[in-house]
Design an enzyme around this catalytic site. Structure first.
Site, PDB file in Angstrom:
ATOM      1  N   GLY A  18       0.954  -1.107   0.475  1.00  0.00           N
ATOM      2  CA  GLY A  18      -0.053   0.219   0.138  1.00  0.00           C
ATOM      3  C   GLY A  18       0.861   1.390   0.079  1.00  0.00           C
ATOM      4  O   GLY A  18       1.041   2.342   0.666  1.00  0.00           O
ATOM      5  N   ASP A  35       2.643  -1.868  -3.828  1.00  0.00           N
ATOM      6  CA  ASP A  35       0.873  -0.962  -3.976  1.00  0.00           C
ATOM      7  C   ASP A  35      -0.227  -1.916  -5.267  1.00  0.00           C
ATOM      8  O   ASP A  35       0.809  -2.766  -6.243  1.00  0.00           O
ATOM      9  CB  ASP A  35       1.091   0.296  -4.776  1.00  0.00           C
ATOM     10  CG  ASP A  35      -0.311   0.481  -3.670  1.00  0.00           C
ATOM     11  OD1 ASP A  35      -1.930   0.515  -4.801  1.00  0.00           O
ATOM     12  OD2 ASP A  35      -0.351   1.639  -2.967  1.00  0.00           O
ATOM     13  N   TYR A  42     -14.878  -0.746   8.843  1.00  0.00           N
ATOM     14  CA  TYR A  42     -14.249   0.287   8.693  1.00  0.00           C
ATOM     15  C   TYR A  42     -13.975  -0.039  10.557  1.00  0.00           C
ATOM     16  O   TYR A  42     -12.789  -0.897  10.582  1.00  0.00           O
ATOM     17  CB  TYR A  42     -13.121   1.386   8.658  1.00  0.00           C
ATOM     18  CG  TYR A  42     -12.592   1.819   8.675  1.00  0.00           C
ATOM     19  CD1 TYR A  42     -11.357   2.067   7.712  1.00  0.00           C
ATOM     20  CD2 TYR A  42     -11.585   2.650   9.781  1.00  0.00           C
ATOM     21  CE1 TYR A  42      -9.851   1.677   8.358  1.00  0.00           C
ATOM     22  CE2 TYR A  42     -10.170   3.783   9.439  1.00  0.00           C
ATOM     23  CZ  TYR A  42      -9.725   3.008   9.338  1.00  0.00           C
ATOM     24  OH  TYR A  42      -8.522   3.667   9.033  1.00  0.00           O
TER      25      TYR A  42
END
Ligand code: NAD
Ligand code: SER
Length: 317
Positions: free
Chosen positions: A10, A36, A144
């Protein structure tokens, strides 16, 4: 002594770019492999190795870890709070399975250290609003937040059951100028700077008095490196550490910006993100991190605002 070789997953994201650059300064460019799903961020180009990688593809991840002789993994791939509410299944799948893939490979390959960030989003409406403690009632209302809280316990489990040295911070909203934010509720505090400089006005998606815990990116990078460099015996929290720096509302950051751009104006048009923000604490007690590994932030609202404006006016990256 075996030299550490780091994989950042990421790396093209808001934190990934700056963390990769910071790690390359410490460990050497060739020893930090950026990866990524999307293309390499322009700021990373030419600074070190980059591989295209999907953290959901465990086999390919495993191959890369072996091929590149990886000894530390920083996992930053995730779907953040606001985007997560638009596609809860996707957020749960990526945030959970990505972490489990990394933890499994770390166990199998005896990776020295793993870093995985949690968030203030683990806290929910029942948590204390002011100086929210390390341990308290934790009942997140976003997918989340649920994924981060579950992730914290997977980290704790892999540490205690398999000895994986996985470490974690509950980041507040992070403010930066180098790379764009990725779909969080705290993104307003970055957008506001760009709009102030480009249009001298901003319409905020949160109400003027919505206080949230925030942190300037240099402090987030400092906290991450300090945690990861701390001797194992100092790490008493194996779920995730509270870390704090600044707490402010849209009205307060607008006033700080007006010190530099007097004709800047702000309007408010709250949307679905207001509900998410309302569920989070306004400020965080990070005394455990301060005591365990000497955490202390450098930036307050005024210093951060001045630095953001200077850098956005005259990019110096
Ligand atoms: P971001 O969205 O900017 O970056 C995430 C990166 O992961 C993106 O570049 C994306 O392309 C990549 N990615 C997505 N799916 C992937 C996959 N399947 N395989 C490989 N890469 C993939 O996010 P960020 O703000 O940099 O956040 C990084 C981490 O920090 C996340 O875990 C996030 O929850 C956490 N965090 C961020 C903040 C914040 O304010 N930015 C606050 C608290 C916690
Ligand atoms: N900045 C993040 C978000 O708003 C907090 O984890 O989603």
């Amino acid at each position: 002594m075996v030299k550490d070789k780091i994989l950042v997953i990421g790396a093209s994201g808001q934190i990934g770019v700056e963390l990769t650059l910071a790690l390359r300064k410490v460990y050497g460019n060739a020893n930090v492999v950026a990866s990524d799903l999307r293309e390499e961020n322009d700021l990373l180009k030419g600074t070190g190795p980059y591989v295209s990688l999907d953290v959901m593809n465990k086999e390919m991840l495993h191959v890369q870890v072996i091929r590149q002789n990886i000894t530390q993994i920083y996992l930053l791939a995730a779907i953040l709070s606001a985007t997560g509410e638009k596609n809860p299944n996707l957020a749960w799948n990526l945030n959970m399975q990505g972490l489990l893939n990394v933890l499994d490979i770390a166990r199998e390959e005896q990776i020295h250290k793993v870093y995985w960030p949690s968030s203030i989003a683990v806290f929910g409406p029942a948590s204390p609003k002011i100086n929210c403690p390390q341990q308290t009632i934790i009942e997140p209302i976003t997918v989340y937040g649920i994924s981060k809280y579950a992730g914290e316990f997977w980290c704790n489990y892999y540490h205690h059951r398999y000895g994986v040295d996985v470490r974690s911070l509950r980041y507040p909203g992070l403010i930066s100028y180098k790379s764009a934010p990725g779909g969080g509720t705290t993104d307003y505090a970055i957008e506001i700077f760009h709009s102030a400089l480009e249009e001298k006005k901003y319409t905020c998606f949160l109400k003027e008095d919505t206080y949230l815990p925030m942190m300037y990116m240099p402090d987030a990078i400092k906290a991450t490196l300090s945690l990861m460099e701390a001797p194992q015996e100092l790490i008493t929290v194996r779920t995730s550490y509270n870390v704090a720096a600044i707490s402010f509302s849209p009205k307060e950051i607008a006033a700080a910006i007006q010190q530099h751009i007097p004709d800047f104006s702000i309007a408010y048009q709250p949307d679905y993100r207001q509900t998410i923000a309302n569920s989070w604490p306004q400020s965080i007690d990070d005394s455990t991190a301060r005591n365990d590994w000497n955490w202390k932030p450098d930036f307050n609202l005024e210093l951060m605002t001045a630095d953001m404006i200077d850098n956005l006016k005259a990019p110096n990256v």
